[in-house]
Design an enzyme around this catalytic site. Sequence first.
Site, short mmCIF file in Angstrom:
data_model
loop_
_atom_site.label_atom_id
_atom_site.label_comp_id
_atom_site.label_asym_id
_atom_site.label_seq_id
_atom_site.Cartn_x
_atom_site.Cartn_y
_atom_site.Cartn_z
N VAL A 154 10.91 3.60 -11.21
CA VAL A 154 10.38 4.92 -11.55
C VAL A 154 11.07 5.93 -10.63
O VAL A 154 11.20 5.71 -9.42
CB VAL A 154 8.84 4.97 -11.35
N GLY A 158 0.82 -1.21 0.00
CA GLY A 158 0.00 0.00 0.00
C GLY A 158 0.85 1.26 0.00
O GLY A 158 2.04 1.23 -0.31
N GLY A 179 5.65 4.31 -8.84
CA GLY A 179 6.39 3.06 -9.03
C GLY A 179 5.44 1.87 -8.97
O GLY A 179 5.49 0.96 -9.82
N HIS A 180 4.54 1.87 -7.97
CA HIS A 180 3.55 0.78 -7.88
C HIS A 180 2.62 0.82 -9.10
O HIS A 180 2.25 -0.22 -9.64
CB HIS A 180 2.67 0.95 -6.64
N LEU A 186 11.52 6.31 -6.57
CA LEU A 186 10.31 6.50 -5.76
C LEU A 186 10.21 5.37 -4.73
O LEU A 186 10.48 4.22 -5.02
CB LEU A 186 9.06 6.51 -6.64
N LYS A 204 13.56 -1.61 -8.41
CA LYS A 204 14.22 -0.82 -7.36
C LYS A 204 14.68 -1.74 -6.24
O LYS A 204 15.77 -1.59 -5.70
CB LYS A 204 13.26 0.24 -6.81
N ASP A 205 13.85 -2.73 -5.90
CA ASP A 205 14.21 -3.72 -4.87
C ASP A 205 14.86 -4.90 -5.57
O ASP A 205 14.29 -6.00 -5.66
CB ASP A 205 12.95 -4.15 -4.11
N LEU A 227 0.61 3.77 -2.13
CA LEU A 227 1.06 3.63 -3.51
C LEU A 227 1.61 4.92 -4.10
O LEU A 227 1.13 6.00 -3.79
CB LEU A 227 -0.12 3.15 -4.36
O1 PAF Z 1 8.03 -4.77 -2.20
C1 PAF Z 1 7.10 -4.80 -1.38
O2 PAF Z 1 6.28 -3.89 -1.29
C2 PAF Z 1 6.98 -5.98 -0.43
O3 PAF Z 1 8.23 -6.45 -0.04
C3 PAF Z 1 6.13 -7.13 -1.00
C4 PAF Z 1 6.75 -7.73 -2.25
C5 PAF Z 1 4.73 -6.61 -1.34
C6 PAF Z 1 6.00 -8.25 0.03
O4 PAF Z 1 5.40 -7.80 1.20
#
Ligand code: PAF
Length: 282
Positions: free
Chosen positions: A177, A30, A35-36, A185, A150-151, A32
Amino acid sequence: MLVARTIHALRTALAEKRSAGRVGLVPTMGNLHDGHLALVTAAADECRTTVASIFVNPLQFGAGEDFEDYPRTFDADAAQLERHGVDILFAPGVDEVYPDGRADTVVVAVPGLSGLLCGADRPGHFDGVATVVTKLLNMVTPDRAYFGEKDWQQLVVIRTMARALNMTTDIIGVPTVRAADGLALSSRNQYLSQDERRVAAQLHRTLIDIREAVASGERDFSALENQGCSALASAGFEVDYVAVRDAETLAEPRDDGRALRVLAAARLGRARLIDNLRLVTG
Ligand code: PAF
């Protein structure tokens, strides 16, 4: 957009839709940002049915981290997801995801990878991520699941886990992004003060400097990592790491032509920022 709070409601809604075509999942916690929404757009473009999940996963937060304070903005998030074409929003409570309680849950661990880089600074974090992503993939059983580049380490952990556990979902990485000044972001950027926000873009600039040095032929990666750490420390960051790694395994680079990535994590005030870039060596 249907909002499902239980696994039963989710599966009932999906049962009608699955035969119509591909199902895509965008897991989120959440709060958001664009990027999301890039993940949601990719899923909506490629899939007949798009499911987004919002679940702030307690298992991936360490003691003293920001689980309690993590920004929760459900109504605004739901409105954005609906506007971007999400069909089902899955928003379970903690008891729905961990009915046996946090302490007794079965944990999925990706050995080796989970202890490196961010895993060294956040012990248990990637076990929490791997566990909740496994659960979400089993609950939704999507054809594709979308995660931000990003992750990068998270993406590598999830890809490795999906391969090792013979999961059938394709794991799709979506490019980072960035704000106009290059800062990636992140929901945690809002922890930055105005002054810290101005400094924060230095993280991206430091990675660009390393990328340019490598593109011009520099191969002393340790020296580049040290220079990157010094540049960030001078700018006011508390540096966790700057590391050049094999992009797929996160192992130390060898002279074997494999794709490389530079990754960094550093703290600025309350915020722990991460970023990474692909390196061009050819
Ligand atoms: O990247 C994230 O927001 C979280 O690590 C994920 C993948 C939703 C798991 O909780």
